[in-house]
Design a protein around this motif. Structure first.
Motif, short mmCIF file in Angstrom:
data_model
loop_
_atom_site.label_atom_id
_atom_site.label_comp_id
_atom_site.label_asym_id
_atom_site.label_seq_id
_atom_site.Cartn_x
_atom_site.Cartn_y
_atom_site.Cartn_z
N UNK A 176 -22.67 -15.33 21.96
CA UNK A 176 -23.14 -16.70 22.20
C UNK A 176 -24.63 -16.72 22.47
N UNK A 177 -25.12 -15.74 23.24
CA UNK A 177 -26.54 -15.72 23.58
C UNK A 177 -27.40 -15.43 22.35
N UNK A 178 -26.92 -14.60 21.45
CA UNK A 178 -27.65 -14.37 20.20
C UNK A 178 -27.78 -15.66 19.40
N UNK A 179 -26.73 -16.46 19.42
CA UNK A 179 -26.79 -17.74 18.71
C UNK A 179 -27.76 -18.70 19.38
N UNK A 180 -27.74 -18.75 20.70
CA UNK A 180 -28.64 -19.63 21.44
C UNK A 180 -30.11 -19.29 21.18
N UNK A 181 -30.44 -18.00 21.24
CA UNK A 181 -31.84 -17.58 21.18
C UNK A 181 -32.31 -17.28 19.76
N UNK A 182 -31.49 -17.61 18.77
CA UNK A 182 -31.93 -17.41 17.39
C UNK A 182 -33.10 -18.33 17.10
N UNK A 183 -33.84 -17.99 16.06
CA UNK A 183 -35.09 -18.70 15.75
C UNK A 183 -34.87 -20.20 15.57
N UNK A 184 -33.81 -20.58 14.88
CA UNK A 184 -33.59 -21.99 14.57
C UNK A 184 -33.13 -22.80 15.78
N UNK A 185 -32.51 -22.15 16.74
CA UNK A 185 -31.94 -22.87 17.88
C UNK A 185 -32.77 -22.76 19.15
#
Length: 1059
Positions: free
Chosen positions: A543-552
């Motif tokens: 979940x944290x990888x998704x949150x801190x991804x470039x687009x998000x």
């Protein structure tokens, strides 16, 4: 006196009163008999029951109208007899029942209550209740034989009419209690006849005839007065619709011919009858539930829960479509705020619950759009109650794709945020906001913006929704839930914020945080399908990888216009004109709408809250994840948008607490190695990582001096990056440099304190003045022992044996002074930047640089010489805001450079300042209260507040002081704004310290309150222009200065001049 226990004596004692009452039926005679009855024991009274009842019944049977008082007295006497004896004869029971019923009904219309006094009705109702309780053995069941239906129906109609239409609450309660006793369902403390299954079936068959009337009338009573009627309704329905009665086939017996027309009243409870009756009961039940389930008083809600519990326990199979509403009412009570309501129990089934949960999830968005907040809260409480009762079976229910899809889409729609508030975009977190004290979490949490939702406003609704999410995580499969909601997160930006909120709470719930489990589940133990620590960690990482991804993560939160300052075109001499108006910025041609910006801001805030939730869920196991999570969070802590920076700082506090750090300082210092490494790498690729300077700003703000040796190389990287790209990133780097200089200013203060200790008292005043001038406001160090002194080890103090005759080699500067010089070099170049915003930041940094370099005059004076031309331009030909800041820098230079600036200020600054003050004085004297909000006023105030100390510190000559005095005298007028008068007084206090005689004379020339008598007649009297003048606008302030600086004015009046 002991009661009479011998029946013969009792008979002899009561006989005269009974005979007299038969002959003369008066109230007095009835009361006399009643009083004597109370002196007879229960056993004796039982044997004489028929005898003593006869005269009382005779009074009731006498034809003609009777007084209310007489009938009331008879009812009270009969109540005493029936309460203390039992009726063993059916004839007696039947006759008394008929006679008491006649007392209640109207003579002209037997179906309606008589128009008698409330006291009479209450006495008869109590007597009837006592009669039903006194019935002995099985004689009471004869009341429910078919032949009794007319009389029973009349009594029930009268009781219902009294319970519904009477205004007296006592009569209403007594009528309903009597009705409950009539159906052998009384729940009082007395002993009752317990019917067998056959007898209960007979009662149910008879009461089926009266069920429509009872349920409709009592439903009206409940909806009209929410505190009465629930028990009657539930016990009557439970009696007639009982599963055990209806499941057993009841042989139909043809009514006897003796019944005649009464046979038409008999009801046969067939399947069709049950189905029709349930349909009608469902309508009434929904009406009752809608009125009572969300009522504010807990007793009303408890009555509703007990009604549902009773019916579900006895009639769950017979009631059919009524089960759903009953179950909703019962499950809604599981989450009730009142413990006594929550603790009520009900037995339900998983299939019913899951089906109802699916239906409720389907209708939830519609209900949230159309209902009021009270109804919404109840619906969500029902939803939460279902989950609590299902308990571990939630994981089974969620394996159904239909259920999971319905529940998730319902949450997505209900949690939709209202993102149209323009204040969210407008609020900015300038350095004063970012650089809050890092010693307390309260400074960040106190101003946290609460979320505003589209479909509700009550904070309790949000709390219930979050508890629902936590419960899903507590009982559900963590991998299934996170995968599903991450898919929703990726699917559409419309669901992204809601999905993130749900994911945050699911992970908290899976860790058991803030989950209220009270043993209320189908298994009865509240045990869950638990997620292991490894499961939690794997979920958090994904979940944290998704949150801190470039687009998000790197979302636009400010419009493009706010990232750049407008070009400043003001070329006029602002000091000479001091205009309050400034060119207005053109409207922002932003490509992002307010809606989009607000949405991005809230998404970042929710994701930051999520990272804090993940840290709480993992605890110390979150420490390895700091390498990838702390840097992004600190990026947002330096964000311009207030809401985002507050959320990030709050997240940092939660992370430090969860990971076992005592403060933000410890969190940053312990992880500084890889933070600084990331900053260094990102500064080399600034176009791809423009946020890197903000991370350094946050580090310096919330750490201490021990971090400075580690950031020395990073500072050089920052300065180099500034040199290479100042056109685009100068404002961002200035924030870093400002924070850096504040940290270096603290070092200077510590060194000053060390000098004080080493000096042993010499030059103490000078050093303390330096100490006070280093940094203004909250940057002063009050506890120097809190700082780390190891940073000064590289420049040890000179020893006693040091060779002072050696070659004159310039000593190496301490690192903090070297950095300060480098920063000041950049400031000199940036002072002429066309951006007003940047110039203001540079002036703030320059002031701090002067403070730090003040400890080494040999380094400060050349730098002051170099920056003077650019500073002079800001003072004489710039925007009023820049003039304000530049004058503050000038005052700081005056405190530290002293004589070095005397000629420059005297020649280039003082004439302009004096001229400007003189020109503006008439304007401010005539201005109204709004003037204090203008830039002109603020500039006047700043100049007056700093001018006196500047003149004193620079030791200006007599001519310059005269110019200053001439310009400031108009501000002694009482017509000037109060703060300008006070600032002017401070100027004169400083001038008086420089030359007291001259300014004593100047003030007395303006207004002299005293006359001076010469000590000898040959001497001429002293004549001052201020003598004899009437009181004017200058008098008050002149007198105030003379009194404060030269002693009491009154003491000098008419005193001779000293030789």
């Amino acid at each position: 006196m002991a009661p009479i226990s011998d029946p013969k004596i009792a008979f002899a004692y009561l006989r005269p009163a009974c005979v007299l009452l038969t002959r003369e039926p008066t109230v007095t005679n009835v009361e006399t008999l009643n009083a004597q009855l109370k002196e007879v024991s229960d056993a004796a009274l039982q044997q004489l029951q028929e005898y003593v009842l006869y005269p009382l019944r005779f009074v009731l049977k006498v034809p003609g109208l009777k007084k209310n008082k007489l009938v009331q007295a008879v009812a009270e006497a009969m109540s005493h007899i029936l309460e203390n004896t039992c009726v063993q004869s059916w004839e007696t029971l039947h006759d008394l029942f008929s006679e008491l019923t006649l007392c209640l009904c109207s003579p002209t219309n037997p179906g309606k209550p008589a128009d008698t006094s409330e006291e009479l009705k209450l006495a008869v109702l109590r007597c009837l209740d006592a009669l039903l309780h006194a019935a002995y053995g099985d004689i009471v069941f004869k009341l429910f034989e078919p032949i009794m239906l007319p009389e029973l129906g009349t009594a029930i109609s009268l009781l219902l009419a009294l319970g519904e239409k009477e205004k007296s609450r006592d009569i209403q309660a007594a009528a309903l209690k009597c009705l409950q006793a009539l159906t052998v369902q009384c729940d009082c403390a007395q002993e009752h006849v317990v019917p067998s299954s056959e007898e209960r079936r007979a009662i149910g068959s008879t009461m089926a005839s009266a069920l429509p009337g009872i349920t409709m009338a009592v439903a009206r009573i409940i909806t009209g007065d929410l505190r009465q009627g629930h028990v009657v309704w539930s016990t009557t329905v439970g009696l007639v619709m009982e599963d055990s009665q209806l499941q057993t086939s009841e042989p139909w017996k043809t009514p006897s011919a003796e019944l005649g027309r009464i046979a038409q009243l008999v009801v046969h409870r067939t399947q069709d009858w049950v189905k029709n009756t349930v349909g009608k009961l469902s309508v009434l039940l929904r009406k009752i539930i809608s009125c009572t389930s969300a009522h504010q008083h807990w007793r009303v809600r408890l009555e509703m829960v007990e009604l549902a519990d009773h019916l579900l326990a006895r009639c769950s199979q017979s009631l059919g479509e009524c089960v759903g509403p009953l179950l909703e009412a019962l499950i809604g009570a599981v989450n009730d705020e009142e413990p006594r309501v929550r603790e009520s129990h009900a037995q339900t089934f998983t299939d019913v619950l899951s089906e109802n949960l699916h239906c409720l999830a389907t209708s939830l968005p519609r209900l949230m759009r159309t209902s009021d907040d009270q109804k919404k809260l109840f619906v969500l409480s029902v939803f939460l109650g279902y989950l609590k009762v299902l308990g571990p079976f939630i994981s089974v229910v969620l394996t159904s794709a239909a259920h999971l899809q319905r529940i998730s889409k319902a949450l997505m729609q209900v949690l939709e945020l209202d993102v149209m508030d323009v204040r969210i975009v407008e609020e900015r977190s300038y350095s004063s906001t970012i650089e809050t004290s890092s010693t307390s979490q309260d400074s960040f949490t106190a101003h946290t913006q609460r979320k505003h939702f589209l479909y509700f406003t009550d904070e309790k609704i949000y709390s219930v929704l979050m508890e629902i999410c936590r419960l899903l995580g507590y009982y559900g499969n963590i991998y299934l839930l996170t995968d599903h909601f991450l898919d929703l997160y990726r699917q559409s930006s419309a669901y992204r914020k809601q999905a993130a909120m749900v994911l945050n709470e699911i992970i908290r719930g899976a860790a058991g945080i803030d989950v209220a489990i009270e043993g209320w589940s189908l298994e009865g133990e509240g045990r869950r399908h638990s997620a292991t620590q490894e499961d939690l960690k794997a979920t958090v990482v994904s979940v944290m990888e998704e949150y801190t991804s470039l687009n998000n993560w790197h979302l636009i939160t400010v419009s493009e216009e706010t990232d750049k300052d407008r070009q400043d075109h003001s070329n006029a001499n602002t000091l000479q004109v001091i205009l309050p108006s400034v060119d207005s910025p053109s409207p922002a041609s932003s490509t992002s709408t307010i809606h989009q910006l607000n949405s991005n801001i809230w998404q970042l805030c929710i994701q930051l809250e999520g990272i804090a939730c993940f840290a709480q869920a993992l605890g110390l196991d979150f420490r390895p994840l700091l390498m990838t999570s702390l840097y992004p969070v600190m990026e947002k802590a330096g964000e311009e948008t207030l809401l985002v920076s507050q959320a990030a700082l709050g997240s940092m506090w939660d992370i430090s607490k969860a990971c076992g750090y005592l403060s933000l300082k410890e969190l940053i210092n312990e992880n500084s190695d890889y933070l600084l490494n990331d900053i260094s790498l990102n500064l080399q690729r600034l176009s791809q990582h423009p946020q890197a300077p903000r991370v350094l700003t946050v580090m310096l703000t919330h750490s201490d001096c021990s971090l400075l040796p580690l950031v020395r190389d990073i500072v050089q990287d920052v300065l180099m990056a500034l040199d290479l790209s100042y056109d685009h990133t100068a404002a961002l780097f200035c924030s870093v440099l400002h924070t850096l200089m504040k940290a270096l200013g603290k070092i200077s203060q510590v060194m000053t304190i060390n000098l004080l200790r080493m000096d042993g008292g010499a030059n103490c005043d000078f050093i303390m003045q330096l100490h006070l001038s280093f940094c203004q406001g909250d940057q002063l160090i009050t506890h120097p022992s809190d700082l780390t002194f190891t940073v000064f080890s590289e420049v040890p103090p000179p020893t006693e044996h040091e060779n002072i005759d050696g070659p004159d080699v310039k000593a190496e500067l301490p690192s903090h002074l070297s950095i300060t010089k480098d920063v000041m070099e950049r400031c000199i170049h940036l002072l002429s930047d066309p951006s007003l915003r940047l110039r203001l930041k540079v002036l703030d940094v320059l002031e701090l640089c002067v403070c730090v370099l003040s400890e080494m005059e040999d380094e400060l004076l050349p730098m002051a010489h170099r920056c003077w031309p650019a500073l002079l331009q800001r003072l004489t030909a710039d925007d009023p805001l820049a003039v304000l800041r530049a004058f503050r820098v000038l005052c700081t230079l005056g405190e530290t450079c002293g004589d070095f600036l005397r000629r420059r200020v005297s020649k280039e600054i003082l004439p302009r300042l004096s001229s400007s003050l003189a020109q503006q004085a008439p304007i401010s004297a005539k201005a109204g209260p709004v003037y204090s909000h203008t830039l002109a006023y603020k500039l006047q105030l700043a100049v007056l507040q700093g001018l006196g100390s500047l003149c004193q510190r620079l030791d200006l000559g007599e001519a310059d002081l005269d110019v200053v005095c001439e310009a400031c005298l108009p501000y002694l007028s009482c017509r000037q704004p109060i703060r300008l008068q006070d600032a002017c007084l401070s100027v004169f206090r400083h001038l008086i310290q420089v030359d007291p005689d001259t300014y004593w004379f100047t003030l007395n020339e303006l207004h002299c309150p005293s006359s001076y008598i010469p000590p000898h007649p040959d001497l001429q009297p002293v004549q001052l222009n201020g003598m004899g003048r009437p009181r004017d606008e200058y008098s008050d302030n002149v007198l105030k200065l003379l009194r404060e600086e030269f002693g009491s004015v009154a003491a000098t009046v008419d005193q001779p001049v000293k030789p």
